[in-house]
Scaffold this motif. Structure first.
Motif, PDB file in Angstrom:
ATOM      1  N   ALA A  26     -21.948 -71.780 -77.906  1.00  0.00           N
ATOM      2  CA  ALA A  26     -21.094 -72.942 -78.152  1.00  0.00           C
ATOM      3  C   ALA A  26     -19.854 -72.908 -77.266  1.00  0.00           C
ATOM      4  N   LEU A  27     -19.262 -71.749 -77.119  1.00  0.00           N
ATOM      5  CA  LEU A  27     -18.066 -71.623 -76.281  1.00  0.00           C
ATOM      6  C   LEU A  27     -18.352 -72.047 -74.836  1.00  0.00           C
ATOM      7  N   ARG A  28     -19.574 -71.831 -74.390  1.00  0.00           N
ATOM      8  CA  ARG A  28     -19.922 -72.101 -72.992  1.00  0.00           C
ATOM      9  C   ARG A  28     -20.223 -73.562 -72.699  1.00  0.00           C
ATOM     10  N   VAL A  29     -20.343 -74.405 -73.740  1.00  0.00           N
ATOM     11  CA  VAL A  29     -20.684 -75.806 -73.490  1.00  0.00           C
ATOM     12  C   VAL A  29     -19.557 -76.780 -73.835  1.00  0.00           C
ATOM     13  N   VAL A  30     -18.491 -76.296 -74.462  1.00  0.00           N
ATOM     14  CA  VAL A  30     -17.408 -77.205 -74.850  1.00  0.00           C
ATOM     15  C   VAL A  30     -16.296 -77.208 -73.811  1.00  0.00           C
ATOM     16  N   GLY A  31     -15.473 -78.241 -73.881  1.00  0.00           N
ATOM     17  CA  GLY A  31     -14.360 -78.346 -72.946  1.00  0.00           C
ATOM     18  C   GLY A  31     -13.192 -77.452 -73.291  1.00  0.00           C
ATOM     19  N   MET A  84      -8.174 -86.004 -75.044  1.00  0.00           N
ATOM     20  CA  MET A  84      -7.891 -85.749 -76.456  1.00  0.00           C
ATOM     21  C   MET A  84      -9.062 -85.020 -77.096  1.00  0.00           C
ATOM     22  N   ILE A  85      -8.762 -84.096 -77.969  1.00  0.00           N
ATOM     23  CA  ILE A  85      -9.802 -83.378 -78.697  1.00  0.00           C
ATOM     24  C   ILE A  85     -10.287 -84.255 -79.848  1.00  0.00           C
ATOM     25  N   ALA A  86     -11.601 -84.501 -79.880  1.00  0.00           N
ATOM     26  CA  ALA A  86     -12.174 -85.404 -80.881  1.00  0.00           C
ATOM     27  C   ALA A  86     -13.090 -84.705 -81.869  1.00  0.00           C
ATOM     28  N   LEU A  87     -13.518 -83.482 -81.544  1.00  0.00           N
ATOM     29  CA  LEU A  87     -14.445 -82.736 -82.396  1.00  0.00           C
ATOM     30  C   LEU A  87     -14.122 -81.258 -82.282  1.00  0.00           C
ATOM     31  N   ILE A  88     -14.087 -80.562 -83.425  1.00  0.00           N
ATOM     32  CA  ILE A  88     -13.817 -79.117 -83.445  1.00  0.00           C
ATOM     33  C   ILE A  88     -14.948 -78.419 -84.193  1.00  0.00           C
ATOM     34  N   GLY A  89     -15.569 -77.443 -83.541  1.00  0.00           N
ATOM     35  CA  GLY A  89     -16.547 -76.576 -84.190  1.00  0.00           C
ATOM     36  C   GLY A  89     -15.844 -75.307 -84.649  1.00  0.00           C
ATOM     37  N   ARG A 107     -23.885 -79.735 -79.108  1.00  0.00           N
ATOM     38  CA  ARG A 107     -24.217 -80.892 -78.262  1.00  0.00           C
ATOM     39  C   ARG A 107     -24.821 -82.014 -79.102  1.00  0.00           C
ATOM     40  N   GLU A 108     -25.681 -81.646 -80.049  1.00  0.00           N
ATOM     41  CA  GLU A 108     -26.332 -82.639 -80.898  1.00  0.00           C
ATOM     42  C   GLU A 108     -25.308 -83.371 -81.763  1.00  0.00           C
ATOM     43  N   ILE A 109     -24.372 -82.633 -82.338  1.00  0.00           N
ATOM     44  CA  ILE A 109     -23.341 -83.254 -83.169  1.00  0.00           C
ATOM     45  C   ILE A 109     -22.437 -84.150 -82.331  1.00  0.00           C
ATOM     46  N   ALA A 110     -22.042 -83.664 -81.158  1.00  0.00           N
ATOM     47  CA  ALA A 110     -21.181 -84.474 -80.285  1.00  0.00           C
ATOM     48  C   ALA A 110     -21.864 -85.787 -79.932  1.00  0.00           C
ATOM     49  N   ALA A 111     -23.158 -85.724 -79.653  1.00  0.00           N
ATOM     50  CA  ALA A 111     -23.901 -86.950 -79.341  1.00  0.00           C
ATOM     51  C   ALA A 111     -23.928 -87.884 -80.539  1.00  0.00           C
ATOM     52  N   ALA A 112     -24.084 -87.331 -81.746  1.00  0.00           N
ATOM     53  CA  ALA A 112     -24.106 -88.163 -82.952  1.00  0.00           C
ATOM     54  C   ALA A 112     -22.781 -88.880 -83.152  1.00  0.00           C
ATOM     55  N   TYR A 113     -21.690 -88.210 -82.792  1.00  0.00           N
ATOM     56  CA  TYR A 113     -20.353 -88.803 -82.919  1.00  0.00           C
ATOM     57  C   TYR A 113     -19.941 -89.584 -81.663  1.00  0.00           C
ATOM     58  N   ARG A 114     -20.783 -89.540 -80.627  1.00  0.00           N
ATOM     59  CA  ARG A 114     -20.475 -90.177 -79.333  1.00  0.00           C
ATOM     60  C   ARG A 114     -19.194 -89.602 -78.740  1.00  0.00           C
ATOM     61  N   VAL A 115     -19.105 -88.291 -78.767  1.00  0.00           N
ATOM     62  CA  VAL A 115     -17.957 -87.567 -78.223  1.00  0.00           C
ATOM     63  C   VAL A 115     -18.403 -86.828 -76.967  1.00  0.00           C
ATOM     64  N   ASP A 116     -17.635 -86.960 -75.892  1.00  0.00           N
ATOM     65  CA  ASP A 116     -17.904 -86.228 -74.659  1.00  0.00           C
ATOM     66  C   ASP A 116     -17.636 -84.743 -74.893  1.00  0.00           C
ATOM     67  N   MET A 117     -18.489 -83.868 -74.354  1.00  0.00           N
ATOM     68  CA  MET A 117     -18.312 -82.431 -74.554  1.00  0.00           C
ATOM     69  C   MET A 117     -16.985 -81.935 -74.001  1.00  0.00           C
ATOM     70  N   ARG A 118     -16.406 -82.652 -73.069  1.00  0.00           N
ATOM     71  CA  ARG A 118     -15.097 -82.255 -72.548  1.00  0.00           C
ATOM     72  C   ARG A 118     -14.004 -82.405 -73.594  1.00  0.00           C
TER      73      ARG A 118
END
Length: 263
Positions: free
Chosen positions: A219-224, A1-6, A194-205
């Motif tokens: 950013a495109l190269r590090v997200v799922g 499931m997608i949990a974070l959108i940049g 990556r920093e925001i995902a860690a703050a939200y405890r969201v896996d980059m995938r």
């Protein structure tokens, strides 16, 4: 499931009209209701109209400005900034004064530009800020980002100093200009995501990112789920797993629907 959108701004959230389509705000509200975090991820500063966009997307979360040099939580007012090396700033200022090229120097909550060129005035209007040229020395440190406003030909000749990170972007509202953003080496939208995902405890995938320009590549190269706009630069489309509609056709809505459907 997608949990974070940049979400990038110029060429992604807004197109040539300069307005965000109503359907985007509607779908953003639906995404938040589904528990999806929305993060503005822009080269623009954390003030002016960009801050308004961020609050409209999610007034209770983290957002990325200045190509990752400013990471701001709008609810707590916490700011994580990475200053530019002072020596590099002095070199950029000298070069701007020698060449007459438009250079903007940014802090977390203010910026300075000396040039009175039409591009400098037009960009201030685009940012939603009053145009008040002033000496760079009047901007109090820390300075987190510098930005050249250049023709495409001049932009191709820019070489970043080794201690700086360079990101090339554009705006449909100023199509003849390339924006060359400079941050401290290692600072980028990708690192900030990556920093925001860690703050939200969201896996980059489980992170989606939508963009259109060179400053979105990290950013495109590090997200799922890397998504390119239909109007994106060729290298951005090549880095994405999916290409959606053009910004002037509210293409961002396609990505938001995909994310909502994943919940």
């Amino acid at each position: 499931m997608i949990a974070l959108i940049g979400i990038d701004v110029d060429g992604t959230l807004i197109g040539s009209s300069g307005e965000v389509p109503g359907v985007i705000w509607q779908l953003a509200a639906e995404a938040r209701a589904k528990g999806i975090h929305l993060a503005l991820c822009s080269g623009r500063p954390a003030f002016g109209v960009a801050a308004e966009y961020a609050r409209r997307l999610d007034d209770d979360g983290w957002h990325i400005f200045q190509n990752g040099a400013s990471v701001v939580n709008l609810a707590t007012h916490e700011s994580r900034s990475t200053p530019l090396p002072e020596g590099s700033v002095r070199g950029l200022i000298s070069h701007a004064r020698e060449t007459g090229h438009v250079l903007e120097l940014y802090g977390d909550d203010d910026y300075a530009v000396e040039s009175q060129a039409p591009w400098a005035k037009e960009h201030a209007e685009l940012l939603g800020l009053p145009f008040k040229p002033r000496p760079y020395e009047t901007l109090s440190p820390p300075w987190v980002r510098a930005q050249w406003l250049l023709s495409p030909e001049d932009a191709r000749r820019v070489v970043a100093p080794p201690d700086l990170e360079m990101a090339d972007s554009s705006s449909p509202l100023m199509p003849d200009v390339r924006f060359i953003g400079l941050t401290r080496h290692g600072v980028s939208k990708g690192v900030a995501m990556r920093e925001i995902a860690a703050a939200y405890r969201v896996d980059m995938r489980d992170v989606m990112y939508i963009g259109d320009s060179g400053n979105d590549l990290s950013a495109l190269r590090v997200v799922g789920h890397p998504i390119a706009m239909g109007n994106a630069d060729p290298e951005v489309i090549a880095a994405a797993e999916r290409t959606i509609g053009h910004v002037d056709e509210a293409g961002l809505a396609d990505a938001l629907k995909l994310a909502i459907g994943s919940r």
